[in-house]
Structures are given as structure tokens and as C-alpha cells.
Design an enzyme around this catalytic site. Structure first.
Site, PDB file in Angstrom:
ATOM      1  N   ASP A  27      11.180 -61.572  25.307  1.00 32.42           N
ATOM      2  CA  ASP A  27      11.659 -61.415  26.680  1.00 32.42           C
ATOM      3  C   ASP A  27      11.700 -62.752  27.407  1.00 32.42           C
ATOM      4  O   ASP A  27      12.649 -63.052  28.147  1.00 32.42           O
ATOM      5  CB  ASP A  27      10.758 -60.447  27.453  1.00 32.42           C
ATOM      6  CG  ASP A  27      10.888 -59.018  26.959  1.00 32.42           C
ATOM      7  OD1 ASP A  27      11.750 -58.766  26.092  1.00 32.42           O
ATOM      8  OD2 ASP A  27      10.122 -58.158  27.426  1.00 32.42           O
ATOM      9  N   TYR A  77       0.020 -51.048  22.349  1.00 34.84           N
ATOM     10  CA  TYR A  77       0.757 -52.221  21.873  1.00 34.84           C
ATOM     11  C   TYR A  77      -0.157 -53.114  21.043  1.00 34.84           C
ATOM     12  O   TYR A  77       0.199 -53.567  19.956  1.00 34.84           O
ATOM     13  CB  TYR A  77       1.322 -52.984  23.072  1.00 34.84           C
ATOM     14  CG  TYR A  77       2.206 -54.153  22.721  1.00 34.84           C
ATOM     15  CD1 TYR A  77       3.597 -54.022  22.699  1.00 34.84           C
ATOM     16  CD2 TYR A  77       1.669 -55.397  22.417  1.00 34.84           C
ATOM     17  CE1 TYR A  77       4.417 -55.100  22.383  1.00 34.84           C
ATOM     18  CE2 TYR A  77       2.479 -56.477  22.093  1.00 34.84           C
ATOM     19  CZ  TYR A  77       3.840 -56.320  22.085  1.00 34.84           C
ATOM     20  OH  TYR A  77       4.654 -57.381  21.760  1.00 34.84           O
TER      21      TYR A  77
END
Length: 246
Positions: A27, A77
Site C-alpha cells: 500500500d 493478520y
């Protein structure tokens, strides 16, 4: 005035150290290296990126937010990342990118089912990503669509980061495959969030309505839908008033 890669790495450090998310650099690199009309093929080891032109003006990215909240610092995650690292160690590799699918299958008895499936997702997703970039360059949209759907299935079944709402959004999108939908998959860290579909421009309104209505009918939730194309990454923008003042 920082180098773009340095900016990305500092942003990653902020997420790792302060937000508590052991994320990579995808990102952040997209935000600083993105260019108008191009996708980014990112090599996280060499920290280099190749621009992949999205040259067909008829192909639009349709983003659908499930409005299911997800917290990437709640452990899911981090668990996936740790499992991938453990799988790499068991396979005698520095990282799963150093393992090909044949090696993985030959060494399957070294892994339990969960670690095997996590590794299979990463190994096959790396293959799909490179193949998708090549297919996009050549304008082979049926191949791109197939790879997107396979990617979602792998994220759902092997990596287990999808959810019922994301699966539904992908299924609703692919119901329009004969009428302008190229492919669809979840995007982001998972456990909620968004899907991305590649759609022919002429079908955009009909596909958006079909997804929105079907999602609300089956979940009682309102999805947020918008269409986009790749654009330049984050940059300083001066407003007209600032330019006049200077």
C-alpha cells in the site's frame, strides 16, 4: 523531498511499530509510486516496481465496500504472517517466494494442513500476480478474470481471510460475467473491507445496481460502490488560492 521508497518504508515502520500491524510495503509503495493509467507490479524483496499500463479505456475498476469492519491489528493478520514464516522455515527457504509449487508438493509431509494451505496460497498467488501483469499488458482479459477469481478462492480457502460478505459480493459480481464483468476478488487485508472487480464501462451501472441490490437483499447491509481508474500516487496539491497567494 524524501525519496519515494524512503517515504514508503517510513510509513511501513509507523504501521509496524505504532499501529501494531506487521504489514508489508504494498500500500505504501502504491501511494508514493503510483502513476496515472498504470498498475504497479511490486517486488517486495528488491523493493522495485514495474509499471503495467492499464491501456484499455473501456476497463474500469469497480470497488465495493462491504462495510464490514475489520481490524488488522487484532491478531488475524499477524497469525497468517507467522504461519507463512514458519512454513518457509519448515521448507528450508528464506521466504515462500523461493519455493515453487513442485517443491511445495514434494515437501508436503513436512507441513500440517494449515501451514500447507498458507504456503500454497502464497506460492500460487505469486504465480498468478506475474501472470496477471503479463495478461494485462497483452489485453488478455479472459485470463485476467480467471486469475482474479482463482485468487479470491485461494484467499478464501487457503489463506482464510475472506468472509461471507466478501464472498457474496464476488459471487454477485461474477453473475454479470456474460455481460461485462471481467473478474472479481476481495482486496486488502481481509476479514471484511472491499472487493475489486474489473468491468466493461458500458456495463458499469447495471453491474453496480445488481451488486448493491443483491447484497442488501441478502445481508440487510448497504454496500458502498464506486468506480475508478489508476491515478498518480499521493502528492502535494496546491489549491488555486495557495497559488494566488504565492
Amino acid at each position: 523531498q524524501l525519496d519515494p521508497l524512503q517515504k514508503a518504508l517510513l510509513c511501513q515502520k509507523a504501521e509496524n511499530d505504532f499501529a501494531g500491524v506487521p504489514c508489508g510495503i504494498m500500500d505504501q509503495c502504491t501511494s508514493v509510486m503510483g502513476r496515472d493509467g498504470a498498475l504497479l507490479l511490486l517486488d517486495c524483496r528488491t523493493r522495485t516496481a514495474q509499471l503495467t499500463p492499464l491501456a484499455d479505456p473501456d476497463v474500469v475498476a469497480l470497488i465495493v465496500n462491504s462495510n464490514v469492519k475489520h481490524e488488522l491489528n487484532d491478531g488475524g493478520y499477524a497469525v497468517r504472517r507467522r504461519q507463512c514464516e514458519e512454513a518457509a522455515v519448515a521448507l528450508g527457504a528464506a521466504a515462500l517466494r523461493d519455493v515453487d509449487i513442485t517443491q511445495l508438493e514434494l515437501a508436503r509431509d513436512r507441513l500440517d494442513d494449515v501451514h500447507y494451505r498458507r504456503a500454497r496460497h502464497v506460492v500460487t498467488e505469486n504465480i498468478r500476480t506475474v501472470e496477471a501483469a503479463e495478461a494485462i499488458r497483452r489485453g488478455e482479459w479472459p485470463t485476467v478474470g480467471r486469475l482474479m477469481v482463482e485468487s479470491h478462492a485461494s484467499l478464501r480457502d487457503d489463506f482464510e481471510v475472506s468472509c461471507e460478505e466478501l464472498d457474496l459480493l464476488v459471487a454477485l459480481a461474477m453473475e454479470g460475467a456474460a455481460n461485462g464483468v471481467i473478474g472479481s476478488r476481495m482486496t486488502g487485508g481481509g476479514f471484511g473491507g472491499c472487493t475489486i472487480s474489473l468491468v466493461r464501462r458500458a456495463a458499469l451501472d447495471a453491474v453496480s445496481s445488481h451488486i448493491s441490490e443483491g447484497y442488501f437483499r441478502k445481508t440487510g447491509r448497504r454496500a458502498t460502490v464506486f468506480a475508478t481508474r489508476p491515478v498518480d500516487g499521493a502528492r502535494v496539491v496546491k489549491s488555486p488560492s495557495m497559488e494566488n497567494a504565492s
